[in-house]
Structures are given as structure tokens and as C-alpha cells.
Design a protein around this motif. Structure first.
Motif, mmCIF file in Angstrom:
data_model
loop_
_atom_site.group_PDB
_atom_site.id
_atom_site.type_symbol
_atom_site.label_atom_id
_atom_site.label_comp_id
_atom_site.label_asym_id
_atom_site.label_seq_id
_atom_site.Cartn_x
_atom_site.Cartn_y
_atom_site.Cartn_z
ATOM 1 N N PHE A 27 -48.107 35.092 3.085
ATOM 2 C CA PHE A 27 -47.847 34.352 4.319
ATOM 3 C C PHE A 27 -46.785 35.103 5.113
ATOM 4 O O PHE A 27 -45.894 35.720 4.534
ATOM 5 C CB PHE A 27 -47.341 32.938 3.998
ATOM 6 C CG PHE A 27 -48.341 32.105 3.255
ATOM 7 C CD1 PHE A 27 -49.348 31.447 3.937
ATOM 8 C CD2 PHE A 27 -48.284 31.982 1.883
ATOM 9 C CE1 PHE A 27 -50.283 30.671 3.263
ATOM 10 C CE2 PHE A 27 -49.208 31.214 1.194
ATOM 11 C CZ PHE A 27 -50.207 30.563 1.884
ATOM 12 N N PHE A 28 -46.909 35.064 6.430
ATOM 13 C CA PHE A 28 -45.899 35.713 7.263
ATOM 14 C C PHE A 28 -45.596 34.837 8.465
ATOM 15 O O PHE A 28 -46.413 34.024 8.895
ATOM 16 C CB PHE A 28 -46.344 37.115 7.693
ATOM 17 C CG PHE A 28 -47.571 37.126 8.570
ATOM 18 C CD1 PHE A 28 -47.445 37.134 9.950
ATOM 19 C CD2 PHE A 28 -48.839 37.141 8.012
ATOM 20 C CE1 PHE A 28 -48.568 37.146 10.759
ATOM 21 C CE2 PHE A 28 -49.968 37.161 8.806
ATOM 22 C CZ PHE A 28 -49.829 37.156 10.184
ATOM 23 N N GLY A 29 -44.390 35.003 8.986
ATOM 24 C CA GLY A 29 -43.977 34.241 10.160
ATOM 25 C C GLY A 29 -42.546 34.573 10.523
ATOM 26 O O GLY A 29 -41.891 35.402 9.875
ATOM 27 N N ARG A 30 -42.075 33.915 11.578
ATOM 28 C CA ARG A 30 -40.704 34.124 12.032
ATOM 29 C C ARG A 30 -39.709 33.742 10.929
ATOM 30 O O ARG A 30 -39.991 32.901 10.083
ATOM 31 C CB ARG A 30 -40.437 33.298 13.286
ATOM 32 C CG ARG A 30 -41.276 33.757 14.480
ATOM 33 C CD ARG A 30 -40.937 33.012 15.762
ATOM 34 N NE ARG A 30 -40.554 31.643 15.592
ATOM 35 C CZ ARG A 30 -41.389 30.598 15.660
ATOM 36 N NH1 ARG A 30 -42.662 30.790 15.906
ATOM 37 N NH2 ARG A 30 -40.951 29.377 15.490
ATOM 38 N N GLU A 31 -38.563 34.351 10.953
ATOM 39 C CA GLU A 31 -37.547 34.183 9.910
ATOM 40 C C GLU A 31 -37.186 32.718 9.665
ATOM 41 O O GLU A 31 -36.940 32.322 8.525
ATOM 42 C CB GLU A 31 -36.304 34.984 10.299
ATOM 43 C CG GLU A 31 -35.238 35.020 9.257
ATOM 44 C CD GLU A 31 -34.089 35.923 9.643
ATOM 45 O OE1 GLU A 31 -33.464 36.478 8.735
ATOM 46 O OE2 GLU A 31 -33.811 36.068 10.852
ATOM 47 N N GLU A 32 -37.192 31.886 10.691
ATOM 48 C CA GLU A 32 -36.799 30.482 10.518
ATOM 49 C C GLU A 32 -37.836 29.663 9.737
ATOM 50 O O GLU A 32 -37.576 28.524 9.369
ATOM 51 C CB GLU A 32 -36.473 29.815 11.853
ATOM 52 C CG GLU A 32 -37.553 29.867 12.886
ATOM 53 C CD GLU A 32 -37.453 31.073 13.815
ATOM 54 O OE1 GLU A 32 -38.240 31.113 14.765
ATOM 55 O OE2 GLU A 32 -36.623 31.973 13.598
ATOM 56 N N MET A 33 -38.997 30.226 9.456
ATOM 57 C CA MET A 33 -40.023 29.541 8.654
ATOM 58 C C MET A 33 -39.815 29.754 7.152
ATOM 59 O O MET A 33 -40.589 29.248 6.334
ATOM 60 C CB MET A 33 -41.423 30.047 9.028
ATOM 61 C CG MET A 33 -41.814 29.744 10.441
ATOM 62 S SD MET A 33 -42.048 27.977 10.628
ATOM 63 C CE MET A 33 -41.541 27.765 12.311
ATOM 64 N N PHE A 34 -38.761 30.481 6.788
ATOM 65 C CA PHE A 34 -38.460 30.796 5.391
ATOM 66 C C PHE A 34 -37.013 30.428 5.093
ATOM 67 O O PHE A 34 -36.141 30.621 5.927
ATOM 68 C CB PHE A 34 -38.666 32.291 5.130
ATOM 69 C CG PHE A 34 -40.072 32.751 5.379
ATOM 70 C CD1 PHE A 34 -40.982 32.844 4.349
ATOM 71 C CD2 PHE A 34 -40.501 33.075 6.662
ATOM 72 C CE1 PHE A 34 -42.287 33.257 4.577
ATOM 73 C CE2 PHE A 34 -41.798 33.484 6.910
ATOM 74 C CZ PHE A 34 -42.696 33.574 5.858
#
Length: 65
Positions: free
Chosen positions: A47-54
Motif C-alpha cells: 500500500f502507498f500514500g501520503r505520509e499522514e496515512m501511516f
């Protein structure tokens, strides 16, 4: 965050009901959206996404077999 860190992945990314655990496999500085994190789950999904999603996993919350 850096490669190898354990993270919690947002349900907004995974479409699951709860945050799931994964390991960071790539950190990219995207000029359009900022830091993009790619993380792999134990079942080998990525999964990948903007830093605030982790969120970083706190060491006391880690269960090791």
C-alpha cells in the motif's frame, strides 16, 4: 520514517475496518504531494500514500512470534 520501520496503515488506504501493520519498503519525496510512503503487509500486499496515512508503530505495541 525510513525503510524497514513498522507502521500502521490507515483504513483510508487499505479499505479495511481498522489500521493494519506493515513495513516501510520505500520513501519517496514527490514534488506534487510531498512524502509518499510504500509499505508491505505480512500477507505481501503493498500500500502507498501520503505520509499522514501511516503512523509509526510504538515498540510496546509490537507482537513478535
Amino acid at each position: 520514517m525510513k525503510i524497514g520501520d513498522l507502521v500502521l496503515i490507515s483504513p483510508d488506504v487499505t479499505l479495511q475496518k481498522e489500521w493494519i501493520t506493515g513495513q516501510v519498503i520505500q520513501v519517496e519525496n514527490n514534488p506534487f504531494v510531498g512524502i509518499v510512503i510504500s509499505a508491505e503487509t505480512p500477507d505481501r500486499n503493498v500500500f502507498f500514500g501520503r505520509e499522514e496515512m501511516f503512523k509509526p508503530v510504538k515498540k510496546e505495541n509490537v507482537c513478535l512470534p
